[in-house]
Design a protein around this motif. Structure first.
Motif, PDB file in Angstrom:
ATOM      1  N   THR A   1      13.385 -11.229  15.059  1.00 15.83           N
ATOM      2  CA  THR A   1      13.656 -10.029  15.841  1.00 15.83           C
ATOM      3  C   THR A   1      13.915  -8.838  14.918  1.00 15.83           C
ATOM      4  O   THR A   1      13.379  -7.744  15.133  1.00 15.83           O
ATOM      5  CB  THR A   1      14.863 -10.247  16.764  1.00 15.83           C
ATOM      6  OG1 THR A   1      14.597 -11.360  17.620  1.00 15.83           O
ATOM      7  CG2 THR A   1      15.162  -9.018  17.594  1.00 15.83           C
ATOM      8  N   LEU A   2      14.716  -9.035  13.877  1.00 16.92           N
ATOM      9  CA  LEU A   2      14.980  -7.961  12.915  1.00 16.92           C
ATOM     10  C   LEU A   2      13.706  -7.554  12.180  1.00 16.92           C
ATOM     11  O   LEU A   2      13.444  -6.371  11.985  1.00 16.92           O
ATOM     12  CB  LEU A   2      16.043  -8.402  11.914  1.00 16.92           C
ATOM     13  CG  LEU A   2      17.460  -8.500  12.448  1.00 16.92           C
ATOM     14  CD1 LEU A   2      18.383  -9.113  11.397  1.00 16.92           C
ATOM     15  CD2 LEU A   2      17.970  -7.137  12.858  1.00 16.92           C
ATOM     16  N   LEU A   3      12.917  -8.528  11.798  1.00 15.27           N
ATOM     17  CA  LEU A   3      11.673  -8.239  11.093  1.00 15.27           C
ATOM     18  C   LEU A   3      10.723  -7.407  11.949  1.00 15.27           C
ATOM     19  O   LEU A   3      10.169  -6.408  11.488  1.00 15.27           O
ATOM     20  CB  LEU A   3      10.987  -9.545  10.678  1.00 15.27           C
ATOM     21  CG  LEU A   3       9.660  -9.396   9.951  1.00 15.27           C
ATOM     22  CD1 LEU A   3       9.873  -8.763   8.587  1.00 15.27           C
ATOM     23  CD2 LEU A   3       8.984 -10.732   9.814  1.00 15.27           C
TER      24      LEU A   3
ATOM     25  N   SER B   1      11.520  -5.500  14.526  1.00 25.62           N
ATOM     26  CA  SER B   1      12.031  -4.162  14.790  1.00 25.62           C
ATOM     27  C   SER B   1      11.887  -3.257  13.575  1.00 25.62           C
ATOM     28  O   SER B   1      11.622  -2.074  13.716  1.00 25.62           O
ATOM     29  CB  SER B   1      13.473  -4.146  15.239  1.00 25.62           C
ATOM     30  OG  SER B   1      14.160  -5.277  14.970  1.00 25.62           O
ATOM     31  N   LEU B   2      12.008  -3.800  12.377  1.00 28.33           N
ATOM     32  CA  LEU B   2      11.799  -2.995  11.176  1.00 28.33           C
ATOM     33  C   LEU B   2      10.334  -2.616  11.006  1.00 28.33           C
ATOM     34  O   LEU B   2      10.016  -1.564  10.464  1.00 28.33           O
ATOM     35  CB  LEU B   2      12.295  -3.749   9.944  1.00 28.33           C
ATOM     36  CG  LEU B   2      13.802  -3.891   9.821  1.00 28.33           C
ATOM     37  CD1 LEU B   2      14.154  -4.768   8.626  1.00 28.33           C
ATOM     38  CD2 LEU B   2      14.482  -2.547   9.716  1.00 28.33           C
ATOM     39  N   ALA B   3       9.435  -3.454  11.474  1.00 31.86           N
ATOM     40  CA  ALA B   3       8.005  -3.158  11.364  1.00 31.86           C
ATOM     41  C   ALA B   3       7.556  -2.155  12.421  1.00 31.86           C
ATOM     42  O   ALA B   3       6.662  -1.346  12.175  1.00 31.86           O
ATOM     43  CB  ALA B   3       7.206  -4.453  11.493  1.00 31.86           C
TER      44      ALA B   3
ATOM     45  N   ALA C   1       9.372   0.317  13.895  1.00 35.62           N
ATOM     46  CA  ALA C   1       9.915   1.672  13.740  1.00 35.62           C
ATOM     47  C   ALA C   1       8.967   2.601  12.976  1.00 35.62           C
ATOM     48  O   ALA C   1       8.639   3.683  13.463  1.00 35.62           O
ATOM     49  CB  ALA C   1      11.281   1.614  13.083  1.00 35.62           C
ATOM     50  N   PRO C   2       8.470   2.229  11.788  1.00 38.27           N
ATOM     51  CA  PRO C   2       7.537   3.136  11.107  1.00 38.27           C
ATOM     52  C   PRO C   2       6.232   3.324  11.865  1.00 38.27           C
ATOM     53  O   PRO C   2       5.653   4.414  11.863  1.00 38.27           O
ATOM     54  CB  PRO C   2       7.267   2.454   9.763  1.00 38.27           C
ATOM     55  CG  PRO C   2       8.332   1.457   9.587  1.00 38.27           C
ATOM     56  CD  PRO C   2       8.823   1.104  10.956  1.00 38.27           C
TER      57      PRO C   2
END
Length: 102
Positions: free
Chosen positions: A12-14, A16-18, A20-21
């Motif tokens: 989930t964190l991975l 969401s970090l992908a 955003a940009p």
């Protein structure tokens, strides 16, 4: 916490970090005001900006980004054909960076 739960939290964190940009890159440039031109770091910055019809306005530069003032009549397809990867709305980038009243 089990392995599966840790794995799901990590994924989930991975994601969401992908995302955003990608969401910032998909925002269309409104063709008013300053913009952030994303160019490859190995390209000749001045030549790339000149070919694309962009004027650099920032005193400094990041490895991939240059703050520019585009001509209001600029064609975004031409900008991309001349080596600029993306043209992002400068006010959006300023807001993300915490600049108020940009």
């Amino acid at each position: 916490m089990t392995f599966l739960e840790r794995f799901m939290v990590g994924m989930t964190l991975l994601f969401s970090l992908a995302i955003a940009p990608l969401s910032v890159m998909s925002m269309p440039y409104t063709q008013s005001g300053p913009a952030l031109a994303i160019i490859p770091p190995w390209a000749d910055r001045k030549a790339t900006l000149a070919q694309a019809g962009l004027t650099e306005i920032s005193p400094g530069r990041a490895p991939f980004g240059v703050l520019v003032q585009p001509d209001p009549s600029i064609d975004l397809a031409t900008v991309r054909e001349n080596g600029v990867w993306a043209l992002l709305d400068g006010t959006l980038i300023a807001a993300i960076c915490g600049v108020k009243n940009a």
